[in-house]
Design a protein around this motif. Structure first.
Motif, short mmCIF file in Angstrom:
data_model
loop_
_atom_site.label_atom_id
_atom_site.label_comp_id
_atom_site.label_asym_id
_atom_site.label_seq_id
_atom_site.Cartn_x
_atom_site.Cartn_y
_atom_site.Cartn_z
N ALA A 24 17.61 12.01 -20.66
CA ALA A 24 17.40 10.59 -20.42
C ALA A 24 16.09 10.13 -21.03
CB ALA A 24 17.38 10.31 -18.92
N THR A 25 16.06 8.94 -21.58
CA THR A 25 14.84 8.40 -22.15
C THR A 25 14.23 7.44 -21.15
OG1 THR A 25 16.11 6.64 -23.19
CG2 THR A 25 15.67 8.61 -24.50
N SER A 57 10.76 6.20 -14.90
CA SER A 57 12.05 6.60 -15.47
C SER A 57 12.99 7.05 -14.37
CB SER A 57 11.84 7.75 -16.47
OG SER A 57 11.35 8.88 -15.82
N THR A 58 14.26 7.11 -14.71
CA THR A 58 15.28 7.53 -13.76
C THR A 58 15.68 8.96 -14.05
OG1 THR A 58 16.14 5.28 -13.65
CG2 THR A 58 17.59 7.05 -12.89
N PRO A 59 15.67 9.85 -13.05
CA PRO A 59 16.03 11.25 -13.28
C PRO A 59 17.45 11.37 -13.83
CG PRO A 59 15.06 10.94 -11.11
CD PRO A 59 15.33 9.58 -11.68
N LEU A 108 12.95 24.94 -13.09
CA LEU A 108 12.72 25.77 -14.27
C LEU A 108 13.43 25.15 -15.46
CD1 LEU A 108 13.37 29.25 -12.60
CD2 LEU A 108 11.18 28.04 -12.86
N PHE A 109 12.73 25.07 -16.58
CA PHE A 109 13.34 24.45 -17.75
C PHE A 109 12.93 25.18 -19.02
CE2 PHE A 109 9.19 22.45 -17.47
CZ PHE A 109 8.83 22.21 -18.80
N ASN A 114 13.28 16.24 -18.14
CA ASN A 114 13.07 14.88 -17.68
C ASN A 114 12.83 14.90 -16.19
OD1 ASN A 114 13.21 11.95 -18.59
ND2 ASN A 114 14.57 11.92 -16.82
N SER A 115 11.75 14.26 -15.77
CA SER A 115 11.42 14.18 -14.35
C SER A 115 11.32 12.72 -13.95
CB SER A 115 10.08 14.88 -14.09
OG SER A 115 9.00 14.09 -14.58
#
Length: 293
Positions: A24-25, A57-59, A108-109, A114-115
Motif C-alpha cells: 500500500a502507498t 497511511s492505512t495498513p 517480521l518482514f 507497510n505500517s
C-alpha cells in the motif's frame, strides 16, 4: 543467551518472503527517501523511522510466502523467545504498578513493509510504530549488526528488540505523546534533545529487561550467559550518533543527534541493568544531565 526450548510469543506476525500482492502507498516514495536520509545521518536503526514517517497511511493486508530456511527459522524462533520474555517482564511490571498494559506485536518482514506509520524499507532498521503498536524487524539486521557494526552475539539482537519494546512501554505510559506534543513548539535542535532523551530512556528500559533476565533460569540453567551484557554494550556503542556520524560523514554534528552518543547509550543501559525499575529511568530529569552527556 540460553533460549532454545523457551516459550515463544504468539504475538509474532511473519511477513517475510516475497509479497504476492501490492504494498500500500501511504506516505509515498518521498517519505521513504526521507527515512533513508535519517538513517544515514542520525543512525535511524532504533526507532527514527517512527519520527520520520507520521501516521496517516492505512495498513495493508500482506500476502506473503514466509521464509523457511534453517537459519531464518532459527532467527525467528530466537526473536519470538526474546519477545515472550519481554511480555512476561513488562506485564509483571505494569501489574505491580496497577497500570494497564497491552502487548505489542512483532512483525517480521523482508526488504520492505507497510505500517500504520507509513512504508519503510529494511535500510531504516528495526522500528516501533505507535499507531499500530507493532515492532517491525527484518531479521537480516542481525547480520548487519555483526558485519557492519561489529556487534556479534545473539544478545546484541536481543538488546535491539528490547529497545524497541521500550518505545512501546513509553507509548503505554504516555511519555511518547508528551514528547510529540513538544515537536511544534520548539526548534529542530531543541526537539532533537528531547528525542535523544526518549531514545536513552529506551536504552535504560532495555537494561532493566536484561537485569530481569539475569535472575531467570530455564531447566536449572541461567538464561543469560557470560558475555551477554557485553554484547549489548557493544551494540549500544556501535550505534551511537557520534560513532555513526564519524563513520558516514567523517565528522560529528552534536545538534543533529537524535539517539545519543555511544557513551550515553552505554551509560543508560548500564543504569537500567543496575536498578531494574522505572524510578531511576527519568532521562528528562535535569538532575540526570550528567548521565546524558
Amino acid at each position: 543467551m540460553r533460549w532454545r526450548g523457551n516459550r515463544q510469543s504468539s504475538n509474532v506476525e511473519d511477513r517475510s518472503g516475497r509479497s504476492t500482492g501490492k504494498i500500500a502507498t501511504g506516505g509515498g516514495l518521498g517519505v521513504v527517501v526521507i527515512a533513508l536520509i535519517v538513517f544515514f545521518i542520525s543512525g535511524g536503526d532504533l526507532g527514527a523511522v517512527t519520527d520520520t514517517l507520521g501516521g496517516n497511511s492505512t495498513p495493508t493486508t500482506y500476502q506473503t510466502t514466509p521464509t523457511t530456511t534453517k537459519d531464518y527459522t532459527e532467527q525467528k524462533e530466537f526473536a519470538s523467545v526474546v519477545f515472550a520474555h519481554l511480555e512476561d517482564y513488562w506485564n509483571t511490571e505494569f501489574k505491580e504498578s496497577n497500570e494497564p498494559y497491552q502487548n505489542p506485536k512483532l512483525v517480521l518482514f523482508t526488504d520492505s513493509v507497510n505500517s500504520a506509520c507509513g512504508p519503510a524499507t529494511s535500510q531504516v532498521g528495526p522500528f516501533y510504530c505507535p499507531a499500530d503498536q507493532n515492532v517491525y524487524l527484518d531479521l537480516s539486521f542481525a547480520d548487519e549488526l555483526s558485519t557492519k557494526y561489529g556487534a556479534t552475539g545473539d544478545y546484541a539482537m536481543a538488546y535491539v528488540i528490547a529497545h524497541e519494546v521500550g518505545h512501546h512501554v513509553q507509548n503505554e505510559l504516555g511519555i511518547s505523546d508528551q514528547v510529540d506534543k513538544i515537536r511544534n513548539r520548539v526548534s529542530t535542535t531543541e526537539y532533537n534533545q528531547y528525542s535523544v532523551r526518549l531514545e536513552l530512556q529506551a536504552d535504560y528500559l532495555a537494561g532493566c529487561f536484561t537485569k530481569y533476565l539475569a535472575g531467570k533460569s530455564y531447566q536449572g540453567q541461567p538464561i543469560l550467559e557470560t558475555g551477554d551484557v557485553e554484547e549489548a554494550l557493544t551494540a549500544a556503542n556501535a550505534i551511537g550518533d557520534d560513532t555513526l556520524q564519524k563513520e558516514y560523514q567523517g565528522y560529528v554534528v552534536p545538534d543533529s543527534f537524535t539517539h545519543g552518543t555511544s557513551q550515553q547509550r552505554i551509560n543508560w543501559f548500564k543504569r537500567g541493568y543496575q536498578y531494574g525499575d522505572l524510578e531511576h529511568g527519568n532521562t528528562f530529569n535535569e538532575q540526570n544531565l550528567d548521565l546524558a552527556s
